[in-house]
Motif scaffolding. Structure first.
Motif: not given
Length: 591
Positions: A150-160, A227-235
């Protein structure tokens, strides 16, 4: 970002399909078809009324727990079931489908506000879920974000992203097939430019890549990031544009921000159950309603049913006729009966739309603000016609320039007051009102503006269907009468705050305005020689024959603005070209 369109729409489960028939049509436009088991966490939330089926999406985050949007659970559908492990809702296999979910198992965020889209997040507790469901190869949990994630800066990340339905704006029905694509998370400032409400830390803004995007009823769909080789729910998809193949950014609810609420709710330390309250039940019984489905985006899309008896397949097919204007249970008008009534026609993606309006002065037509927003093009005004599109008419304007559309400066699509606008019809002939079928409606004078209207009988006219459940809409002028009642009745039914700028009308004993009757007139008879304009159709129920009241904009409350605008002392023009160019430059500079 290239070729972005500026489209503002109210997002409270506001797909145009939902607004006509209770149908949320989810889809990933221009996406790729998913393989069975590719998105084991993706859940179809199937919602039923007595006649229709609708779809939202959810995400499987823990045994018996599915995450979705609050809006999907706050709309008055009768029955909800969840389908797991399916990529084709109509023809494909599924791993398991729940029984009917009790509304007491809906956990809506306690601070959810459907008008500002704040905290648009909710959980569903699936009580009858088998303990071994995740043993199925096509069902599994999404990786829920850890405290470190949850501390990851998501700006610029490619999401699925993934969702069921149409593959682009040009097709006219969904097939219930799961599609997926990628998107880029960007600064919230980009989404703020095209939104009328505040985009906050609750939200994430994502830019479509190659015009591939979630769209309309994909509400509740997951956005994930590695994130860290995991497919993490962000939105979770919440604020979705009406047109989905043109690169408009999308707002998602930020799962990182809501992480603690989600965990506390699942653990039982802060459970907020949302069912039908006793007060709501009493209102529904009193109004003789089965459910309430409320629509603020009144220009709706026409639903086209197939002949198939499978309710899910039938109701997921949506036509491309882009309006349902109606006076339900009304009477057919005759030519010249409402000489002040005009038809305002415009183009939108996939078809034409219509609103009503009133001729109040030479070259000036009064209507609703939302009817003349920038999501529509090629406005024309037709006078003395009984059919908005194909009927004979006294006169039809050329395309109205954007600069001649005047929206109230305090209008906000996410709120109710000030939904009023003016159109300056510059090419209107001087002699048009010499026709017996064209004339002005009288505006209230000073004394009439102070009248107590409660208990008065108003007359509303508009083009369209006469009942809810017909398949083909009919843009023929109808009218009805109804009593003006206290605003607190509308407030109770719709859970909204009204002001003296609004009027509430009772539809239980007569007809009802509906959908694209927006902008049309309500008049009252002052004496045998004088009829005045008192209201503009604003907020209408999506289902119009079950007695829900209607909300109008009060003409008397806006007399000063109307007069100033017409007289040019406070002209509020809507120049699309200049505004859009400025926004485009701002977006370009921000990227």
């Amino acid at each position: 970002m290239k070729n972005i369109l500026i489209i503002l729409s109210f997002i409270a489960v506001a797909s145009c399909e939902l607004l006509t028939d209770g149908n949320i049509t989810p889809f990933v436009s221009n996406g790729t078809k998913a393989d069975l088991g590719e998105f084991p966490y993706h859940v179809a939330i199937v919602m039923f009324t007595e006649d229709n089926a609708s779809i939202c999406s959810g995400t499987f985050i823990k045994h018996k727990w599915v995450l979705t949007t609050a809006a999907c659970l706050n709309y008055g559908f009768v029955n909800y079931t969840l389908r797991f492990g399916s990529v084709d809702l109509i023809k494909g296999e599924k791993a398991w489908e729940s029984g009917v979910i009790q509304k007491s198992n809906f956990k809506i965020h306690p601070d959810y506000d459907r008008y500002t889209n704040v905290n648009n997040i909710a959980l569903i507790y699936v009580e009858d879920m088998p303990a071994n469901l995740t043993d199925h190869k096509n069902v599994g949990f999404i990786d829920f974000p850890s405290e470190s994630d949850a501390k990851t800066n998501l700006t610029g990340k490619i999401a699925v992203i993934s969702g069921y339905g149409l593959i682009n704006d040009t097709v006219d029905y969904t097939e219930g097939v799961l599609y997926h694509t990628i998107t880029e998370i960007t600064s919230n400032d980009v989404c703020q430019i095209i939104q009328t409400y505040n985009v906050t830390e609750h939200d994430l803004c994502a830019l479509p890549i190659d015009n591939k995007s979630v769209c309309r009823g994909d509400y509740g769909s997951a956005m994930t990031v590695e994130i860290s080789s995991k497919n993490v729910l962000v939105g979770i998809a919440t604020a979705i544009p009406k047109f989905c193949s043109v690169g408009i950014p999308v707002i998602y609810e930020n799962v990182f921000y809501h992480r603690e609420w989600i965990l506390h709710t699942m653990n039982g330390s802060s459970v907020v159950s949302v069912g039908f309250s006793f007060a709501a039940l009493m209102i529904m019984m009193k109004m003789k309603k089965i459910f309430i489905i409320f629509n603020l985006l009144v220009i709706a899309c026409h639903g086209q049913q197939s002949e198939d008896t499978n309710i899910l397949e039938r109701e997921m097919k949506v036509g491309d006729q882009n309006i349902v204007p109606t006076i339900t249970n009304g009477s057919r008008a005759i030519l010249g009966q409402f000489p002040y009534q005009v038809a305002i026609t415009m183009n939108m993606a996939g078809g034409q739309a219509v609103c009503g309006g009133s001729l109040i002065k030479h070259k000036w037509v009064l209507t609703s603000a939302h009817c003349i927003r920038n999501i529509y093009t090629n406005f024309r005004v037709t006078f003395a016609t009984l059919n908005a599109f194909t009927g004979s008419h006294e006169w039809r304007s050329d395309i109205i320039p954007r600069g001649n559309l005047h929206i109230h400066p305090e209008f906000n699509i996410t709120l109710i007051p000030n939904n009023i606008g003016l159109i300056y019809v510059s090419d209107m002939p001087e002699t048009l009102t010499n026709s017996p079928n064209v004339g002005f409606v009288e505006m209230p004078n000073d004394a009439e503006a102070n009248l107590n209207l409660i208990g008065r009988t108003g007359t509303t006219s508009g083009y369209g269907r006469t009942i809810d459940n017909v398949n083909l809409w009919d843009p023929i002028l109808h009218y009805t009468t109804h009593d003006i009642i206290a605003n607190n009745v509308c407030e109770s039914v719709y859970n909204v705050n009204l002001s003296n700028r609004n009027l509430c009308v009772d539809t239980t004993t007569g007809g009802s305005p509906c959908a694209s009757d927006a902008g049309g007139p309500m008049t009252i008879q002052i004496n045998p020689e004088r009829r005045i304009l008192v209201g503009i159709v604003g907020i209408t129920p999506s289902f119009c024959t079950i007695g829900n009241p209607g909300i109008y904009e009060s003409v008397a409350a806006h007399r000063d603005w109307i007069e100033r605008t017409i007289n040019g002392s406070s002209m509020i023009g809507v120049s699309f070209a200049i505004v859009a160019a400025a926004i485009m430059m701002t977006i370009k500079n921000s990227l």
